[in-house]
Design a protein around this motif. Structure first.
Motif, PDB file in Angstrom:
ATOM      1  N   LEU A  89     -36.508  98.942  92.046  1.00 53.62           N
ATOM      2  CA  LEU A  89     -36.286  99.268  90.643  1.00 53.62           C
ATOM      3  C   LEU A  89     -35.414  98.205  89.984  1.00 53.62           C
ATOM      4  N   ALA A  90     -35.756  97.805  88.777  1.00 54.39           N
ATOM      5  CA  ALA A  90     -34.966  96.821  88.028  1.00 54.39           C
ATOM      6  C   ALA A  90     -35.041  97.143  86.540  1.00 54.39           C
ATOM      7  N   ARG A  91     -34.181  96.512  85.760  1.00 49.97           N
ATOM      8  CA  ARG A  91     -34.232  96.706  84.310  1.00 49.97           C
ATOM      9  C   ARG A  91     -35.562  96.189  83.765  1.00 49.97           C
ATOM     10  N   PRO A  92     -36.076  96.795  82.727  1.00 50.68           N
ATOM     11  CA  PRO A  92     -37.349  96.335  82.146  1.00 50.68           C
ATOM     12  C   PRO A  92     -37.297  94.847  81.828  1.00 50.68           C
ATOM     13  N   GLY A  93     -38.355  94.141  82.209  1.00 53.79           N
ATOM     14  CA  GLY A  93     -38.452  92.716  81.964  1.00 53.79           C
ATOM     15  C   GLY A  93     -38.048  91.845  83.131  1.00 53.79           C
ATOM     16  N   VAL A  94     -37.320  92.411  84.129  1.00 57.65           N
ATOM     17  CA  VAL A  94     -36.912  91.641  85.307  1.00 57.65           C
ATOM     18  C   VAL A  94     -38.068  91.626  86.307  1.00 57.65           C
ATOM     19  N   GLU A  95     -38.475  90.439  86.717  1.00 56.04           N
ATOM     20  CA  GLU A  95     -39.568  90.286  87.676  1.00 56.04           C
ATOM     21  C   GLU A  95     -39.008  90.148  89.094  1.00 56.04           C
ATOM     22  N   LEU A  96     -39.871  90.399  90.080  1.00 50.46           N
ATOM     23  CA  LEU A  96     -39.459  90.313  91.475  1.00 50.46           C
ATOM     24  C   LEU A  96     -38.878  88.947  91.810  1.00 50.46           C
ATOM     25  N   GLU A 118     -39.293  89.629 103.966  1.00 45.22           N
ATOM     26  CA  GLU A 118     -40.488  88.945 103.469  1.00 45.22           C
ATOM     27  C   GLU A 118     -40.214  88.231 102.142  1.00 45.22           C
ATOM     28  N   HIS A 119     -39.354  88.821 101.320  1.00 44.16           N
ATOM     29  CA  HIS A 119     -39.080  88.243  99.999  1.00 44.16           C
ATOM     30  C   HIS A 119     -37.719  87.548  99.948  1.00 44.16           C
ATOM     31  N   ASP A 120     -37.081  87.419 101.108  1.00 44.09           N
ATOM     32  CA  ASP A 120     -35.801  86.706 101.224  1.00 44.09           C
ATOM     33  C   ASP A 120     -34.778  87.241 100.223  1.00 44.09           C
ATOM     34  N   LEU A 121     -34.584  88.561 100.247  1.00 42.64           N
ATOM     35  CA  LEU A 121     -33.684  89.227  99.320  1.00 42.64           C
ATOM     36  C   LEU A 121     -32.409  89.671 100.024  1.00 42.64           C
ATOM     37  N   ALA A 122     -31.272  89.328  99.471  1.00 40.89           N
ATOM     38  CA  ALA A 122     -29.995  89.771 100.005  1.00 40.89           C
ATOM     39  C   ALA A 122     -29.756  91.224  99.604  1.00 40.89           C
ATOM     40  N   PRO A 142     -29.600  90.109  87.223  1.00 35.72           N
ATOM     41  CA  PRO A 142     -30.970  90.447  87.654  1.00 35.72           C
ATOM     42  C   PRO A 142     -30.984  91.107  89.036  1.00 35.72           C
ATOM     43  N   TRP A 143     -30.319  92.250  89.133  1.00 36.12           N
ATOM     44  CA  TRP A 143     -30.278  92.995  90.380  1.00 36.12           C
ATOM     45  C   TRP A 143     -31.444  93.976  90.436  1.00 36.12           C
ATOM     46  N   ALA A 144     -31.674  94.501  91.616  1.00 36.58           N
ATOM     47  CA  ALA A 144     -32.660  95.566  91.801  1.00 36.58           C
ATOM     48  C   ALA A 144     -32.073  96.619  92.724  1.00 36.58           C
ATOM     49  N   ALA A 145     -32.620  97.807  92.659  1.00 36.42           N
ATOM     50  CA  ALA A 145     -32.190  98.908  93.518  1.00 36.42           C
ATOM     51  C   ALA A 145     -33.383  99.429  94.300  1.00 36.42           C
ATOM     52  N   VAL A 146     -33.122  99.899  95.500  1.00 30.91           N
ATOM     53  CA  VAL A 146     -34.138 100.611  96.271  1.00 30.91           C
ATOM     54  C   VAL A 146     -33.846 102.100  96.102  1.00 30.91           C
ATOM     55  N   GLY A 147     -34.789 102.822  95.531  1.00 32.58           N
ATOM     56  CA  GLY A 147     -34.555 104.235  95.282  1.00 32.58           C
ATOM     57  C   GLY A 147     -35.819 104.972  94.930  1.00 32.58           C
ATOM     58  N   SER A 148     -35.646 106.147  94.360  1.00 28.60           N
ATOM     59  CA  SER A 148     -36.776 107.023  94.047  1.00 28.60           C
ATOM     60  C   SER A 148     -37.318 106.759  92.653  1.00 28.60           C
ATOM     61  N   ALA A 149     -38.531 107.232  92.432  1.00 29.96           N
ATOM     62  CA  ALA A 149     -39.108 107.150  91.090  1.00 29.96           C
ATOM     63  C   ALA A 149     -38.269 107.954  90.104  1.00 29.96           C
ATOM     64  N   LEU A 150     -37.692 109.080  90.571  1.00 31.99           N
ATOM     65  CA  LEU A 150     -36.837 109.903  89.725  1.00 31.99           C
ATOM     66  C   LEU A 150     -35.618 109.118  89.250  1.00 31.99           C
TER      67      LEU A 150
END
Length: 305
Positions: A89-96, A118-122, A142-150
């Motif tokens: 999950l990331a803010r709208p507009g942030v790409e992988l 695989e994506h070399d992500l810290a 430009p961070w991302a979170a691993v979480g639920s759709a909720l």
């Protein structure tokens, strides 16, 4: 009648939040940590607490089991098994390709190791999956979170990559804990206990397990936990089929208590999962049939002179 106050590991949007939403007629309250949640149940700030106990990929949640074994005298009254689907999950507009770090709870990060590699992500650990989503939503990085759709819906995040868990059959077992009352037997139940020994000697575990085998009680889980009293000093957390109200289970527990330093009862509660409802119906019918059979025999007993 007032709703039961049930705590869960928050903030909103966690998998614990999803699990507590399956309970009817409860006032759900988010807590920042497992220890805070257990303490709130113990001091009666909450009626009950819902906690993650075991994940299909990463095993036991140590903060929950150690809190129940060593820190609080609470009992498990229900279990909930929740399929787990993890999304990036990331803010709208942030790409992988723009993501600089991925945040989540330690167990969730462990369940997406292959994807991160695989994506070399810290990765950065947070107190829960939903806290990670909140951190991402409140940051300009430009961070991302691993979480639920909720969690994504609640915190206004977009799904950058869906179903990133390493294995598709991922699930977490949650337990609902209270202070005193033991759940009523259903005919398809599980009991959890902790066995403490007064000394480490050859055959001690065999002697414990032998008492279950002698009574044909099926064990579903056996786990050793350090007692916190020194290196190599362990207790055993044992789960098995049956309810403390069953005569054979009560006899087994009494035998263990008589021969061990201590046995701690963590609860007898209904089993969930595929076939649980059907199995309960089968057991109930079998009991009714057995009761009719024995009554028919007793009806043939000659009256006393």
């Amino acid at each position: 009648m007032a709703k039961a106050r049930v705590g869960y590991l928050g903030p909103e949007g966690s998998f614990s939040h999803e699990a507590v939403m399956t309970l009817a007629d409860v006032d759900a309250l988010a807590y920042p940590s497992i220890e805070d949640l257990l303490a709130a149940v113990a001091d009666a700030s909450l009626d009950q607490g819902l906690l993650p106990l075991e994940n299909a990929l990463e095993g036991t949640v140590s903060a929950t089991i150690d809190g129940l074994v060593f820190n609080h005298d609470l009992v498990i009254v229900q279990e909930i098994v929740l399929p787990i689907h993890l999304h990036l999950l990331a803010r709208p507009g942030v790409e992988l390709a723009e993501v600089t770090s991925v945040r989540s709870y330690v167990h969730a990060l462990a369940q997406v190791r292959h994807f991160l590699h695989e994506h070399d992500l810290a990765s950065v650990q947070t107190t829960s999956t939903s806290q990670a989503a909140r951190d991402v939503a409140e940051s300009s990085e430009p961070w991302a979170a691993v979480g639920s759709a909720l969690a994504g819906e609640i915190f206004g995040l977009s799904v950058v990559a869906a179903d990133v868990e390493d294995h598709p059959d991922n699930a977490t077992r949650f337990v609902l804990v209270g202070r005193d009352e033991v759940a009523a037997p259903t005919g398809h139940d599980r009991t959890t206990i902790v066995c403490f020994q007064d000394a480490d000697r050859p055959g001690s575990l065999y002697a414990i397990l032998g008492r279950f085998a002698a009574r044909d009680v099926n064990l579903t889980k056996l786990e050793s936990r350090p007692t916190k009293r020194g290196l190599g000093d362990y207790c055993f957390v044992i789960e098995f089929v049956g309810h403390v109200d069953d005569a054979v289970v009560a006899d087994c527990l009494a035998d263990l208590q008589a021969h061990l330093a201590r046995v701690k009862f963590l609860g007898s509660y209904p089993v969930t999962g595929d076939g649980a409802v059907d199995r309960r119906a089968e057991v109930a019918e079998a009991r009714r049939s057995a009761a009719s059979w024995i009554e028919a025999i007793r009806a043939r007993v000659r009256p006393s002179p």
